[in-house]
Scaffold this motif. Structure first.
Motif, PDB file in Angstrom:
ATOM      1  N   ASP A  72       0.832  -1.376  -0.255  1.00 50.34           N
ATOM      2  CA  ASP A  72      -0.466  -0.083  -0.020  1.00 50.34           C
ATOM      3  C   ASP A  72       0.842   1.148   0.254  1.00 50.34           C
ATOM      4  OD1 ASP A  72      -1.783  -1.841  -0.006  1.00 50.34           O
ATOM      5  OD2 ASP A  72      -2.418  -1.290   2.270  1.00 50.34           O
TER       6      ASP A  72
ATOM      7  N   ASP B  61       0.530   4.267  -2.887  1.00 46.20           N
ATOM      8  CA  ASP B  61       0.469   5.987  -2.267  1.00 46.20           C
ATOM      9  C   ASP B  61       1.700   6.149  -2.815  1.00 46.20           C
ATOM     10  OD1 ASP B  61      -1.697   4.593  -1.189  1.00 46.20           O
ATOM     11  OD2 ASP B  61      -1.050   4.542   0.787  1.00 46.20           O
TER      12      ASP B  61
ATOM     13  N   ARG C  17       1.092   6.825  -6.993  1.00 41.28           N
ATOM     14  CA  ARG C  17      -0.062   7.605  -7.478  1.00 41.28           C
ATOM     15  C   ARG C  17       0.522   9.216  -6.847  1.00 41.28           C
ATOM     16  NH1 ARG C  17      -3.406   3.877  -4.281  1.00 41.28           N
ATOM     17  NH2 ARG C  17      -4.148   2.665  -5.563  1.00 41.28           N
ATOM     18  N   GLU C  18       1.336   9.594  -5.637  1.00 45.15           N
ATOM     19  CA  GLU C  18       1.744  10.816  -4.993  1.00 45.15           C
ATOM     20  C   GLU C  18       2.637  11.533  -6.757  1.00 45.15           C
ATOM     21  OE1 GLU C  18       3.785  10.727  -1.251  1.00 45.15           O
ATOM     22  OE2 GLU C  18       1.523  10.433  -0.622  1.00 45.15           O
TER      23      GLU C  18
END
Length: 194
Positions: free
Chosen positions: A11, A15, A18-19
């Motif tokens: 995860d 994340d 994604r950032e």
């Protein structure tokens, strides 16, 4: 858990992607076993995410980012090369790197069965690697050791080699390993008989 170790999960990797690299965030992610200072996560079929785990300093990954592409262009075998850089954030306060994935089996999980081919490829790789370093290349770090001081690792990896096709006696190979690779002094220096 060691005090400065950062817990890295799938995860967290997703994340961070994604950032910082949203075009890669939907690729499949799976953890790769092993690693000490860094943890690897496969990213799709062709990439990996290299996350600092134990290292307090970004220096090693920064060296990799700078020098691996240069080395890759000079070597006869593929090596992982950085394709994207990850920066520290609130969730993960260390740098991380997206690298190319080089398919293969670590030697300690397999056996060399094509001895002549493997020896020729290793020789070509070492010959290409053993050239004058650029003037701005970093100096040696505190990692690694002279081969004569690595007897346990030598024995471990020698056990993964199918020696039948080499034409050398196993004792002769060990003698070269004991003297740090110089056959002129085999049996006269090094770690002694085991």
């Amino acid at each position: 858990m060691i005090e400065f170790e950062v817990e890295v999960s799938e995860d967290l990797v997703r994340d961070l992607l994604r950032e910082q690299h949203p075009d890669l965030a939907d690729l499949p992610i799976r953890e790769v076993a092993g690693g000490w200072g860094n943890q690897m996560w496969r990213l799709g079929d062709d990439l990996a995410v290299r996350m600092q785990r134990m290292d307090n300093s970004p220096d090693l990954q920064l060296k990799e980012r700078r020098w691996l592409p240069l080395l890759a262009s000079r070597l006869p075998l593929p090596i992982p090369t950085p394709v994207r850089s990850g920066t520290p954030s609130e969730r993960f306060p260390k740098i991380w790197t997206v690298m190319t994935w080089v398919e293969g089996t670590p030697l300690d999980h397999g056996t060399i069965v094509r001895g002549d081919h493997a020896a020729d490829m290793l020789a070509a790789f070492l010959k290409a690697l053993h050239v004058q370093a650029p003037a701005d290349a970093p100096g040696a770090s505190d990692f690694g050791t002279h081969p004569k001081d690595s007897w346990g690792g030598f024995e471990h990896f020698l056990g993964a080699v199918d020696l039948d096709g080499f034409g050398f006696a196993e004792d002769d190979i060990r003698a070269v390993g004991r003297c740090g690779g110089d056959p002129r002094v085999a049996g006269t220096t090094g770690m002694g008989a085991r």
